[in-house]
Design a protein around this motif. Structure first.
Motif, PDB file in Angstrom:
ATOM      1  N   ASP B  53       0.844  -1.191   0.000  1.00 14.37           N
ATOM      2  CA  ASP B  53       0.000   0.000   0.000  1.00 14.37           C
ATOM      3  C   ASP B  53       0.883   1.246   0.000  1.00 14.37           C
ATOM      4  OD1 ASP B  53       0.706   0.807   2.701  1.00 14.37           O
ATOM      5  OD2 ASP B  53      -0.533  -0.849   3.395  1.00 14.37           O
ATOM      6  N   VAL B  54       0.289   2.407  -0.184  1.00 16.43           N
ATOM      7  CA  VAL B  54       1.073   3.646  -0.117  1.00 16.43           C
ATOM      8  C   VAL B  54       0.608   4.476   1.080  1.00 16.43           C
ATOM      9  CG1 VAL B  54       1.732   3.760  -2.538  1.00 16.43           C
ATOM     10  CG2 VAL B  54      -0.435   4.749  -1.837  1.00 16.43           C
ATOM     11  N   MET B  55       0.264   3.755   2.156  1.00 18.73           N
ATOM     12  CA  MET B  55      -0.165   4.424   3.374  1.00 18.73           C
ATOM     13  C   MET B  55       1.004   4.406   4.365  1.00 18.73           C
ATOM     14  SD  MET B  55      -3.052   4.566   2.015  1.00 18.73           S
ATOM     15  CE  MET B  55      -4.533   4.915   2.885  1.00 18.73           C
ATOM     16  N   PHE B  56       1.387   5.575   4.815  1.00 17.13           N
ATOM     17  CA  PHE B  56       2.444   5.595   5.818  1.00 17.13           C
ATOM     18  C   PHE B  56       2.340   6.816   6.714  1.00 17.13           C
ATOM     19  CE2 PHE B  56       4.011   8.142   2.436  1.00 17.13           C
ATOM     20  CZ  PHE B  56       4.089   7.351   1.299  1.00 17.13           C
ATOM     21  N   SER B  57       3.002   6.707   7.876  1.00 11.23           N
ATOM     22  CA  SER B  57       3.000   7.816   8.830  1.00 11.23           C
ATOM     23  C   SER B  57       4.182   8.737   8.512  1.00 11.23           C
ATOM     24  CB  SER B  57       3.134   7.278  10.245  1.00 11.23           C
ATOM     25  OG  SER B  57       4.410   6.680  10.401  1.00 11.23           O
ATOM     26  N   LYS B  58       4.178   9.887   9.168  1.00 10.73           N
ATOM     27  CA  LYS B  58       5.257  10.848   8.969  1.00 10.73           C
ATOM     28  C   LYS B  58       6.607  10.247   9.378  1.00 10.73           C
ATOM     29  CE  LYS B  58       5.502  15.833   9.235  1.00 10.73           C
ATOM     30  NZ  LYS B  58       4.959  17.063   9.802  1.00 10.73           N
ATOM     31  N   ASP B  59       6.587   9.458  10.468  1.00 12.41           N
ATOM     32  CA  ASP B  59       7.824   8.822  10.933  1.00 12.41           C
ATOM     33  C   ASP B  59       8.353   7.819   9.913  1.00 12.41           C
ATOM     34  OD1 ASP B  59       7.838  10.274  13.194  1.00 12.41           O
ATOM     35  OD2 ASP B  59       7.007   8.698  14.490  1.00 12.41           O
ATOM     36  N   GLU B  60       7.429   7.018   9.381  1.00 11.19           N
ATOM     37  CA  GLU B  60       7.839   6.033   8.371  1.00 11.19           C
ATOM     38  C   GLU B  60       8.435   6.739   7.160  1.00 11.19           C
ATOM     39  OE1 GLU B  60       4.930   2.216   8.561  1.00 11.19           O
ATOM     40  OE2 GLU B  60       3.928   4.129   8.290  1.00 11.19           O
ATOM     41  N   LEU B  61       7.824   7.845   6.822  1.00 12.90           N
ATOM     42  CA  LEU B  61       8.264   8.618   5.665  1.00 12.90           C
ATOM     43  C   LEU B  61       9.725   9.039   5.806  1.00 12.90           C
ATOM     44  CD1 LEU B  61       7.263   9.987   3.031  1.00 12.90           C
ATOM     45  CD2 LEU B  61       6.692  11.984   4.391  1.00 12.90           C
ATOM     46  N   LEU B  62      10.115   9.418   7.041  1.00  9.94           N
ATOM     47  CA  LEU B  62      11.474   9.896   7.276  1.00  9.94           C
ATOM     48  C   LEU B  62      12.499   8.785   7.078  1.00  9.94           C
ATOM     49  CD1 LEU B  62      10.863  12.114  10.426  1.00  9.94           C
ATOM     50  CD2 LEU B  62      11.325  12.882   8.084  1.00  9.94           C
ATOM     51  N   ASN B  63      12.057   7.537   7.338  1.00  9.23           N
ATOM     52  CA  ASN B  63      12.993   6.417   7.240  1.00  9.23           C
ATOM     53  C   ASN B  63      12.929   5.683   5.907  1.00  9.23           C
ATOM     54  OD1 ASN B  63      13.970   6.721   9.915  1.00  9.23           O
ATOM     55  ND2 ASN B  63      12.020   5.887  10.641  1.00  9.23           N
ATOM     56  N   LEU B 106      -4.001  11.021   0.634  1.00 12.41           N
ATOM     57  CA  LEU B 106      -4.124   9.618   1.041  1.00 12.41           C
ATOM     58  C   LEU B 106      -3.649   9.400   2.476  1.00 12.41           C
ATOM     59  CD1 LEU B 106      -3.033   7.678  -2.208  1.00 12.41           C
ATOM     60  CD2 LEU B 106      -5.335   8.270  -1.441  1.00 12.41           C
ATOM     61  N   ASN B 107      -2.755  10.266   2.969  1.00  9.91           N
ATOM     62  CA  ASN B 107      -2.193  10.032   4.298  1.00  9.91           C
ATOM     63  C   ASN B 107      -2.384  11.186   5.286  1.00  9.91           C
ATOM     64  OD1 ASN B 107      -0.645   7.356   4.114  1.00  9.91           O
ATOM     65  ND2 ASN B 107      -0.003   8.422   2.273  1.00  9.91           N
ATOM     66  N   SER B 108      -2.981  12.276   4.846  1.00  5.08           N
ATOM     67  CA  SER B 108      -3.160  13.455   5.696  1.00  5.08           C
ATOM     68  C   SER B 108      -1.863  13.899   6.369  1.00  5.08           C
ATOM     69  CB  SER B 108      -4.224  13.211   6.775  1.00  5.08           C
ATOM     70  OG  SER B 108      -5.360  12.645   6.227  1.00  5.08           O
ATOM     71  N   ILE B 109      -0.758  13.807   5.648  1.00  9.13           N
ATOM     72  CA  ILE B 109       0.515  14.311   6.169  1.00  9.13           C
ATOM     73  C   ILE B 109       0.704  15.723   5.624  1.00  9.13           C
ATOM     74  CG2 ILE B 109       3.036  14.049   6.051  1.00  9.13           C
ATOM     75  CD1 ILE B 109       2.613  11.029   5.896  1.00  9.13           C
ATOM     76  N   ASP B 110       1.036  16.659   6.510  1.00 10.00           N
ATOM     77  CA  ASP B 110       1.042  18.051   6.065  1.00 10.00           C
ATOM     78  C   ASP B 110       2.426  18.551   5.624  1.00 10.00           C
ATOM     79  OD1 ASP B 110       2.168  18.032   8.488  1.00 10.00           O
ATOM     80  OD2 ASP B 110       0.935  19.611   9.389  1.00 10.00           O
ATOM     81  N   SER B 111       3.319  17.636   5.253  1.00 10.86           N
ATOM     82  CA  SER B 111       4.561  18.136   4.670  1.00 10.86           C
ATOM     83  C   SER B 111       4.492  17.971   3.158  1.00 10.86           C
ATOM     84  CB  SER B 111       5.770  17.402   5.246  1.00 10.86           C
ATOM     85  OG  SER B 111       5.808  16.083   4.801  1.00 10.86           O
ATOM     86  N   SER B 112       5.241  18.827   2.475  1.00  9.42           N
ATOM     87  CA  SER B 112       5.137  18.828   1.018  1.00  9.42           C
ATOM     88  C   SER B 112       6.495  18.653   0.362  1.00  9.42           C
ATOM     89  CB  SER B 112       4.543  20.145   0.533  1.00  9.42           C
ATOM     90  OG  SER B 112       3.182  20.198   0.821  1.00  9.42           O
ATOM     91  N   TYR B 113       6.473  18.087  -0.813  1.00  6.80           N
ATOM     92  CA  TYR B 113       7.667  18.032  -1.643  1.00  6.80           C
ATOM     93  C   TYR B 113       7.666  19.249  -2.561  1.00  6.80           C
ATOM     94  CZ  TYR B 113      10.207  13.630  -1.091  1.00  6.80           C
ATOM     95  OH  TYR B 113      11.024  12.631  -0.648  1.00  6.80           O
TER      96      TYR B 113
END
Lengths: 191, 130
Positions: B53-63, B106-113
Protein backbone atom coordinates in the motif's frame (compact mmCIF):
# COMPACT_ATOMS: atom_id res chain seq x y z
CA UNK A 1 -49.26 -15.47 2.08
CA UNK A 2 -45.69 -15.19 0.94
CA UNK A 3 -43.90 -11.88 1.02
CA UNK A 4 -40.85 -13.29 -0.69
CA UNK A 5 -40.01 -11.46 -3.86
CA UNK A 6 -39.88 -13.76 -6.86
CA UNK A 7 -36.74 -13.07 -8.85
CA UNK A 8 -36.32 -13.90 -12.49
CA UNK A 9 -33.78 -16.73 -12.72
CA UNK A 10 -30.41 -15.68 -14.07
CA UNK A 11 -30.30 -16.19 -17.84
CA UNK A 12 -28.07 -18.80 -19.47
CA UNK A 13 -25.71 -16.74 -21.58
CA UNK A 14 -24.31 -17.48 -25.02
CA UNK A 15 -25.61 -19.07 -28.19
CA UNK A 16 -28.67 -21.25 -27.97
CA UNK A 17 -29.15 -24.02 -30.53
CA UNK A 18 -32.17 -26.20 -31.04
CA UNK A 19 -31.25 -29.67 -32.27
CA UNK A 20 -33.97 -32.28 -32.79
CA UNK A 21 -36.29 -30.31 -30.57
CA UNK A 22 -33.73 -30.12 -27.75
CA UNK A 23 -32.48 -26.74 -26.62
CA UNK A 24 -28.70 -26.69 -26.38
CA UNK A 25 -27.18 -23.95 -24.29
CA UNK A 26 -23.62 -22.70 -24.50
CA UNK A 27 -21.50 -24.89 -22.21
CA UNK A 28 -17.91 -24.64 -20.98
CA UNK A 29 -16.19 -27.58 -22.76
CA UNK A 30 -14.12 -30.28 -21.07
CA UNK A 31 -10.77 -29.08 -19.82
CA UNK A 32 -7.65 -30.31 -18.12
CA UNK A 33 -5.31 -27.88 -16.42
CA UNK A 34 -2.71 -27.84 -13.63
CA UNK A 35 -3.24 -25.90 -10.40
CA UNK A 36 -0.79 -24.09 -8.11
CA UNK A 37 -0.12 -27.36 -6.25
CA UNK A 38 0.76 -29.04 -9.58
CA UNK A 39 -2.40 -31.14 -9.34
CA UNK A 40 -4.44 -31.91 -12.45
CA UNK A 41 -7.80 -30.13 -12.43
CA UNK A 42 -10.54 -31.11 -14.88
CA UNK A 43 -14.09 -29.96 -15.46
CA UNK A 44 -15.22 -33.00 -13.45
CA UNK A 45 -13.46 -31.66 -10.36
CA UNK A 46 -15.56 -28.52 -10.64
CA UNK A 47 -18.85 -30.29 -11.38
CA UNK A 48 -20.10 -30.10 -7.77
CA UNK A 49 -19.48 -26.36 -7.61
CA UNK A 50 -20.47 -23.07 -9.07
CA UNK A 51 -17.40 -21.00 -9.77
CA UNK A 52 -16.18 -17.52 -10.55
CA UNK A 53 -13.49 -17.35 -13.20
CA UNK A 54 -11.04 -14.84 -14.63
CA UNK A 55 -7.97 -14.68 -16.87
CA UNK A 56 -4.79 -12.85 -15.90
CA UNK A 57 -1.00 -13.06 -15.88
CA UNK A 58 1.40 -12.37 -13.05
CA UNK A 59 3.63 -9.81 -14.73
CA UNK A 60 0.61 -7.86 -16.01
CA UNK A 61 1.25 -4.16 -15.47
CA UNK A 62 -2.20 -2.97 -16.52
CA UNK A 63 -5.60 -4.09 -15.22
CA UNK A 64 -4.79 -7.41 -13.46
CA UNK A 65 -4.14 -6.15 -9.91
CA UNK A 66 -7.41 -4.20 -10.01
CA UNK A 67 -9.32 -7.25 -11.19
CA UNK A 68 -7.65 -9.37 -8.51
CA UNK A 69 -8.69 -6.85 -5.87
CA UNK A 70 -12.31 -7.27 -6.98
CA UNK A 71 -11.95 -11.07 -7.16
CA UNK A 72 -10.69 -10.87 -3.60
CA UNK A 73 -13.91 -9.11 -2.60
CA UNK A 74 -15.86 -12.01 -4.12
CA UNK A 75 -13.59 -14.48 -2.30
CA UNK A 76 -14.03 -12.69 1.04
CA UNK A 77 -17.78 -12.55 0.69
CA UNK A 78 -18.19 -16.25 -0.16
CA UNK A 79 -15.20 -17.63 1.71
CA UNK A 80 -17.38 -19.84 3.91
CA UNK A 81 -19.79 -20.91 1.19
CA UNK A 82 -18.70 -24.48 0.32
CA UNK A 83 -20.56 -24.50 -3.01
CA UNK A 84 -18.33 -21.79 -4.50
CA UNK A 85 -14.86 -21.97 -5.98
CA UNK A 86 -12.73 -19.28 -7.55
CA UNK A 87 -10.79 -20.23 -10.68
CA UNK A 88 -8.12 -17.95 -12.13
CA UNK A 89 -6.42 -18.89 -15.40
CA UNK A 90 -3.02 -17.53 -16.34
CA UNK A 91 -2.66 -16.63 -20.01
CA UNK A 92 1.13 -16.66 -19.66
CA UNK A 93 1.87 -20.33 -18.90
CA UNK A 94 5.48 -19.97 -20.00
CA UNK A 95 6.33 -17.64 -17.11
CA UNK A 96 3.53 -18.43 -14.66
CA UNK A 97 4.53 -21.93 -13.60
CA UNK A 98 2.61 -23.75 -10.82
CA UNK A 99 5.41 -22.80 -8.41
CA UNK A 100 5.08 -19.11 -9.27
CA UNK A 101 1.29 -19.31 -9.07
CA UNK A 102 1.63 -20.89 -5.64
CA UNK A 103 3.81 -17.99 -4.56
CA UNK A 104 1.22 -15.62 -5.95
CA UNK A 105 -1.68 -17.21 -4.07
CA UNK A 106 0.41 -17.27 -0.90
CA UNK A 107 0.99 -13.53 -1.22
CA UNK A 108 -2.68 -13.02 -1.86
CA UNK A 109 -3.27 -14.91 1.42
CA UNK A 110 -6.06 -17.09 0.03
CA UNK A 111 -6.97 -20.73 0.63
CA UNK A 112 -5.53 -23.00 -2.07
CA UNK A 113 -8.51 -25.33 -2.07
CA UNK A 114 -10.97 -22.49 -2.48
CA UNK A 115 -9.13 -20.43 -5.07
CA UNK A 116 -7.42 -22.33 -7.87
CA UNK A 117 -4.79 -20.80 -10.09
CA UNK A 118 -4.66 -22.80 -13.29
CA UNK A 119 -2.05 -23.10 -15.98
CA UNK A 120 -1.63 -25.51 -18.88
CA UNK A 121 -1.21 -25.66 -22.61
CA UNK A 122 -1.28 -22.15 -24.03
CA UNK A 123 -3.61 -23.00 -26.92
CA UNK A 124 -6.02 -24.74 -24.54
CA UNK A 125 -6.10 -21.66 -22.31
CA UNK A 126 -6.67 -19.21 -25.15
CA UNK A 127 -9.32 -21.46 -26.64
CA UNK A 128 -11.28 -21.87 -23.42
CA UNK A 129 -11.06 -18.12 -22.78
CA UNK A 130 -13.37 -17.71 -25.78
CA UNK A 131 -15.89 -20.06 -24.19
CA UNK A 132 -15.87 -17.77 -21.15
CA UNK A 133 -16.38 -14.83 -23.55
CA UNK A 134 -13.02 -13.41 -22.53
CA UNK A 135 -10.89 -12.01 -25.31
CA UNK A 136 -7.27 -13.01 -24.69
CA UNK A 137 -4.41 -12.96 -27.13
CA UNK A 138 -0.71 -12.36 -27.39
CA UNK A 139 0.18 -8.85 -28.47
CA UNK A 140 3.76 -7.58 -28.34
CA UNK A 141 2.45 -3.99 -28.28
CA UNK A 142 0.20 -4.52 -25.24
CA UNK A 143 1.60 -3.83 -21.76
CA UNK A 144 3.28 -7.04 -20.63
CA UNK A 145 2.89 -8.75 -24.02
CA UNK A 146 -0.71 -9.92 -23.67
CA UNK A 147 -4.04 -8.29 -24.26
CA UNK A 148 -7.16 -9.48 -22.50
CA UNK A 149 -10.39 -8.24 -21.00
CA UNK A 150 -10.81 -7.96 -17.25
CA UNK A 151 -14.08 -9.85 -17.29
CA UNK A 152 -15.06 -12.08 -14.37
CA UNK A 153 -17.50 -14.87 -15.11
CA UNK A 154 -20.02 -16.87 -13.09
CA UNK A 155 -20.44 -20.52 -14.13
CA UNK A 156 -23.10 -22.84 -12.70
CA UNK A 157 -22.92 -26.57 -11.92
CA UNK A 158 -24.04 -27.42 -15.45
CA UNK A 159 -21.13 -25.41 -16.87
CA UNK A 160 -23.39 -22.66 -18.17
CA UNK A 161 -22.28 -19.05 -17.98
CA UNK A 162 -24.87 -17.22 -15.88
CA UNK A 163 -23.41 -13.75 -15.32
CA UNK A 164 -20.35 -11.64 -15.80
CA UNK A 165 -18.90 -8.35 -14.61
CA UNK A 166 -16.15 -5.95 -15.50
CA UNK A 167 -13.50 -6.88 -12.97
CA UNK A 168 -12.13 -3.36 -12.88
CA UNK A 169 -15.41 -1.78 -11.75
CA UNK A 170 -16.40 -2.12 -8.10
CA UNK A 171 -20.06 -1.23 -8.72
CA UNK A 172 -20.34 -3.83 -11.46
CA UNK A 173 -18.90 -6.40 -9.07
CA UNK A 174 -21.42 -5.36 -6.38
CA UNK A 175 -24.23 -6.38 -8.73
CA UNK A 176 -22.34 -9.48 -9.77
CA UNK A 177 -22.15 -10.64 -6.14
CA UNK A 178 -25.92 -10.26 -5.80
CA UNK A 179 -26.24 -12.55 -8.83
CA UNK A 180 -23.89 -15.10 -7.28
CA UNK A 181 -26.06 -15.11 -4.17
CA UNK A 182 -29.14 -15.54 -6.35
CA UNK A 183 -27.62 -18.56 -8.10
CA UNK A 184 -26.63 -20.00 -4.72
CA UNK A 185 -30.20 -19.55 -3.50
CA UNK A 186 -31.46 -21.42 -6.58
CA UNK A 187 -29.35 -24.42 -5.65
CA UNK A 188 -30.09 -24.21 -1.94
CA UNK A 189 -33.83 -24.12 -2.56
CA UNK A 190 -33.57 -27.26 -4.73
CA UNK A 191 -32.06 -29.27 -1.86
CA UNK B 1 -13.90 51.06 1.33
CA UNK B 2 -17.35 49.79 2.05
CA UNK B 3 -17.77 46.86 4.37
CA UNK B 4 -19.39 44.86 1.62
CA UNK B 5 -16.48 45.42 -0.74
CA UNK B 6 -13.99 44.61 2.03
CA UNK B 7 -15.68 41.40 3.02
CA UNK B 8 -16.08 40.25 -0.57
CA UNK B 9 -12.36 40.87 -1.05
CA UNK B 10 -11.62 38.73 1.98
CA UNK B 11 -13.91 36.00 0.70
CA UNK B 12 -12.25 36.20 -2.71
CA UNK B 13 -8.78 35.96 -1.11
CA UNK B 14 -9.81 32.92 0.93
CA UNK B 15 -11.25 31.35 -2.19
CA UNK B 16 -8.08 31.89 -4.21
CA UNK B 17 -5.72 30.63 -1.48
CA UNK B 18 -8.01 27.76 -0.65
CA UNK B 19 -8.28 26.61 -4.23
CA UNK B 20 -4.56 26.69 -5.00
CA UNK B 21 -3.55 23.53 -3.18
CA UNK B 22 -6.49 21.36 -4.18
CA UNK B 23 -5.70 22.15 -7.81
CA UNK B 24 -2.19 20.89 -7.24
CA UNK B 25 -3.47 17.65 -5.68
CA UNK B 26 -5.99 17.25 -8.46
CA UNK B 27 -3.10 17.14 -10.91
CA UNK B 28 -1.33 14.75 -8.56
CA UNK B 29 -4.44 12.59 -8.40
CA UNK B 30 -4.68 12.47 -12.20
CA UNK B 31 -1.04 11.41 -12.47
CA UNK B 32 -1.46 8.93 -9.61
CA UNK B 33 -4.51 7.38 -11.27
CA UNK B 34 -2.63 7.12 -14.54
CA UNK B 35 0.75 5.83 -13.33
CA UNK B 36 0.16 4.20 -9.94
CA UNK B 37 -3.46 3.21 -9.34
CA UNK B 38 -3.57 0.09 -11.50
CA UNK B 39 -1.29 -1.64 -8.98
CA UNK B 40 -1.49 0.43 -5.76
CA UNK B 41 -5.26 0.98 -6.24
CA UNK B 42 -7.09 4.29 -6.39
CA UNK B 43 -7.41 4.44 -2.60
CA UNK B 44 -3.75 3.46 -2.11
CA UNK B 45 -4.49 0.19 -0.30
CA UNK B 46 -2.38 -2.04 -2.60
CA UNK B 47 -3.07 -5.77 -3.04
CA UNK B 48 -2.43 -7.83 0.10
CA UNK B 49 1.24 -8.87 0.01
CA UNK B 50 1.55 -8.64 -3.75
CA UNK B 51 1.49 -4.86 -4.03
CA UNK B 52 2.43 -2.72 -1.02
CA UNK B 53 0.00 0.00 0.00
CA UNK B 54 1.07 3.65 -0.12
CA UNK B 55 -0.16 4.42 3.37
CA UNK B 56 2.44 5.60 5.82
CA UNK B 57 3.00 7.82 8.83
CA UNK B 58 5.26 10.85 8.97
CA UNK B 59 7.82 8.82 10.93
CA UNK B 60 7.84 6.03 8.37
CA UNK B 61 8.26 8.62 5.66
CA UNK B 62 11.47 9.90 7.28
CA UNK B 63 12.99 6.42 7.24
CA UNK B 64 11.99 5.54 3.72
CA UNK B 65 14.05 5.45 0.58
CA UNK B 66 13.58 8.56 -1.56
CA UNK B 67 10.08 8.55 -3.04
CA UNK B 68 11.07 10.25 -6.33
CA UNK B 69 13.80 7.62 -6.80
CA UNK B 70 11.35 4.76 -6.19
CA UNK B 71 8.86 6.22 -8.65
CA UNK B 72 11.49 6.87 -11.31
CA UNK B 73 13.63 3.73 -11.01
CA UNK B 74 11.17 1.21 -9.57
CA UNK B 75 12.00 -1.47 -7.03
CA UNK B 76 13.63 -4.71 -8.02
CA UNK B 77 13.70 -6.87 -4.92
CA UNK B 78 14.97 -10.36 -5.70
CA UNK B 79 12.84 -12.03 -3.02
CA UNK B 80 9.56 -10.64 -4.36
CA UNK B 81 7.58 -12.02 -7.30
CA UNK B 82 6.18 -8.58 -7.92
CA UNK B 83 8.46 -5.86 -9.24
CA UNK B 84 7.81 -2.17 -9.28
CA UNK B 85 8.61 -1.13 -12.83
CA UNK B 86 10.77 1.92 -13.54
CA UNK B 87 8.94 4.88 -15.05
CA UNK B 88 11.05 6.96 -17.42
CA UNK B 89 8.06 8.72 -18.87
CA UNK B 90 6.81 10.57 -15.79
CA UNK B 91 8.11 14.15 -15.48
CA UNK B 92 9.71 15.65 -12.37
CA UNK B 93 6.72 17.93 -11.88
CA UNK B 94 4.36 14.96 -12.12
CA UNK B 95 6.45 13.03 -9.58
CA UNK B 96 6.25 15.98 -7.19
CA UNK B 97 2.48 16.28 -7.65
CA UNK B 98 1.97 12.53 -7.18
CA UNK B 99 3.97 12.54 -3.95
CA UNK B 100 2.08 15.53 -2.58
CA UNK B 101 -1.22 13.89 -3.48
CA UNK B 102 -0.15 10.70 -1.69
CA UNK B 103 1.07 12.65 1.36
CA UNK B 104 -1.86 15.04 1.69
CA UNK B 105 -4.91 13.28 0.34
CA UNK B 106 -4.12 9.62 1.04
CA UNK B 107 -2.19 10.03 4.30
CA UNK B 108 -3.16 13.46 5.70
CA UNK B 109 0.52 14.31 6.17
CA UNK B 110 1.04 18.05 6.06
CA UNK B 111 4.56 18.14 4.67
CA UNK B 112 5.14 18.83 1.02
CA UNK B 113 7.67 18.03 -1.64
CA UNK B 114 8.98 20.87 -3.78
CA UNK B 115 10.12 20.45 -7.36
CA UNK B 116 13.65 21.33 -6.18
CA UNK B 117 13.63 18.52 -3.64
CA UNK B 118 12.42 16.03 -6.25
CA UNK B 119 15.15 17.17 -8.63
CA UNK B 120 17.92 16.95 -6.07
CA UNK B 121 16.85 13.50 -4.82
CA UNK B 122 16.63 12.22 -8.38
CA UNK B 123 20.07 13.59 -9.08
CA UNK B 124 21.44 11.89 -5.96
CA UNK B 125 20.03 8.48 -6.82
CA UNK B 126 21.00 8.90 -10.45
CA UNK B 127 24.59 9.44 -9.30
CA UNK B 128 24.62 6.38 -7.04
CA UNK B 129 23.27 4.25 -9.88
CA UNK B 130 25.88 5.37 -12.41
Amino acid sequence: MSCKQELEPLPILGNIDVVDGDTLYHTIPNFKFIDQDSQVVTNEDLDPYIYVSDFFFMSCPSICPKVKKQMLRVYDKFENEPLIKIVSHTIDPKRDTPEKLKEYSKNLEVDNAKWMFLTGDKDDIFEIAEDYFVAAFEDPDAPGGFDHSGMIILVDKSRHVRAFALGTEAEDVDEFMIKIQQLLDEYHSKV
Amino acid sequence: MSIILKSSLIILTIFVIGSCNPINYQQGKRSYDRHCASCHMEDGTGLVKLVPDVMFSKDELLNMESLPCMIRHGINSPDSIFQMLPNKEISEIEITNVINYILHDLNSIDSSYTLERTKSELKACHNTRE
